[in-house]
Design an enzyme around this catalytic site. Structure first.
Site, PDB file in Angstrom:
ATOM      1  N   ARG A  28       0.812  -1.218   0.000  1.00  0.00           N
ATOM      2  CA  ARG A  28       0.000   0.000   0.000  1.00  0.00           C
ATOM      3  C   ARG A  28       0.849   1.273   0.000  1.00  0.00           C
ATOM      4  O   ARG A  28       0.490   2.266  -0.641  1.00  0.00           O
ATOM      5  CB  ARG A  28      -0.909  -0.035   1.231  1.00  0.00           C
ATOM      6  CG  ARG A  28      -1.904   1.092   1.323  1.00  0.00           C
ATOM      7  CD  ARG A  28      -2.615   1.002   2.649  1.00  0.00           C
ATOM      8  NE  ARG A  28      -3.827   1.797   2.712  1.00  0.00           N
ATOM      9  CZ  ARG A  28      -4.425   2.089   3.846  1.00  0.00           C
ATOM     10  NH1 ARG A  28      -3.959   1.641   5.001  1.00  0.00           N
ATOM     11  NH2 ARG A  28      -5.514   2.821   3.843  1.00  0.00           N
ATOM     12  N   SER A  84      -7.691   5.932   0.337  1.00  0.00           N
ATOM     13  CA  SER A  84      -7.224   4.571   0.077  1.00  0.00           C
ATOM     14  C   SER A  84      -7.916   3.714   1.127  1.00  0.00           C
ATOM     15  O   SER A  84      -7.767   3.943   2.320  1.00  0.00           O
ATOM     16  CB  SER A  84      -5.701   4.492   0.238  1.00  0.00           C
ATOM     17  OG  SER A  84      -5.272   3.150   0.222  1.00  0.00           O
ATOM     18  N   SER A  85      -8.706   2.749   0.683  1.00  0.00           N
ATOM     19  CA  SER A  85      -9.477   1.922   1.614  1.00  0.00           C
ATOM     20  C   SER A  85      -8.568   1.127   2.536  1.00  0.00           C
ATOM     21  O   SER A  85      -7.426   0.809   2.189  1.00  0.00           O
ATOM     22  CB  SER A  85     -10.371   0.953   0.845  1.00  0.00           C
ATOM     23  OG  SER A  85     -11.309   1.647   0.075  1.00  0.00           O
ATOM     24  N   GLN A  86      -9.112   0.769   3.698  1.00  0.00           N
ATOM     25  CA  GLN A  86      -8.319   0.001   4.649  1.00  0.00           C
ATOM     26  C   GLN A  86      -7.995  -1.361   4.062  1.00  0.00           C
ATOM     27  O   GLN A  86      -8.815  -1.972   3.370  1.00  0.00           O
ATOM     28  CB  GLN A  86      -9.015  -0.111   5.988  1.00  0.00           C
ATOM     29  CG  GLN A  86     -10.269  -0.938   6.020  1.00  0.00           C
ATOM     30  CD  GLN A  86     -10.941  -0.825   7.372  1.00  0.00           C
ATOM     31  OE1 GLN A  86     -11.489   0.213   7.706  1.00  0.00           O
ATOM     32  NE2 GLN A  86     -10.891  -1.897   8.125  1.00  0.00           N
TER      33      GLN A  86
END
Length: 187
Positions: free
Chosen positions: A13, A39-41
């Site tokens: 990530r 940014s999604s978990q």
């Protein structure tokens, strides 16, 4: 190690985050990437990829590509025999995501700029899989129409992760728990 874990290891990530939040890349929560988007978990991205069940060689549409992280993960899953088209509405994020994706050296994946009137990328439909990383108010019919026979769509709808499977013209819809996302513009 399974295929989804391998994709996460190949594309950490941190490589897809703005400099000011890279230090928080291991945080299992959403992180800002600019223009009010996140940014999604990682735990959520993992769950969505598993629900999507991406086969090698698939044609995949990634709606809300943002930083390019999900597009890179999907490209890893489909491999060079597949194709991934990420779409993004915000020009600055299209540029940011495309730059990040280019560093992954997966030429079978790209990010395209869309406008607010176009949901998805209908010009190259149908798709075997469609991933949506923003919350729709209701099931997005334009995306369902872009789904190939035996295709799967994973989309958060009104706070619930939803899977749509198309088979012989019929659709099966299942729900998979509560999730929160930024809104899907145009839904």
């Amino acid at each position: 190690m399974d295929r989804v874990e391998a994709a996460f290891r190949a594309h950490p990530r941190a490589r897809f985050l703005p400099a000011q939040v890279k230090w928080r890349a291991r945080h299992d929560g959403p992180l800002t990437i600019g223009a009010g988007q996140t940014s999604s978990q990682p735990r959520t991205v993992d769950a969505m990829l598993r629900l999507l069940e991406v086969p090698v060689g698939a044609r995949v549409l990634d709606v809300g590509a943002g930083s390019g992280w999900s597009t890179a993960l999907l490209a890893h899953l489909v491999g060079p025999a597949g194709q991934v088209i990420g779409v993004e509405l915000i020009p600055a994020l299209t540029r940011f995501g495309s730059k990040n994706l280019a560093r992954t050296e997966q030429p079978w994946a790209r990010i395209e700029q869309v406008d607010a009137e176009t949901l998805g990328w209908p010009t190259e439909a149908p798709y075997d899989r469609i991933l949506v990383s923003a919350e729709a108010r209701r099931l997005p019919k334009p995306l369902i129409e872009q789904l190939a026979d035996h295709g799967r769509l994973v989309v958060p709808v009104a706070g619930t992760m939803t899977v749509v499977v198309r088979a012989a013209g019929d659709f099966t819809v299942t729900e998979h728990g509560p999730y929160r996302f930024v809104p899907l513009i145009g839904s």
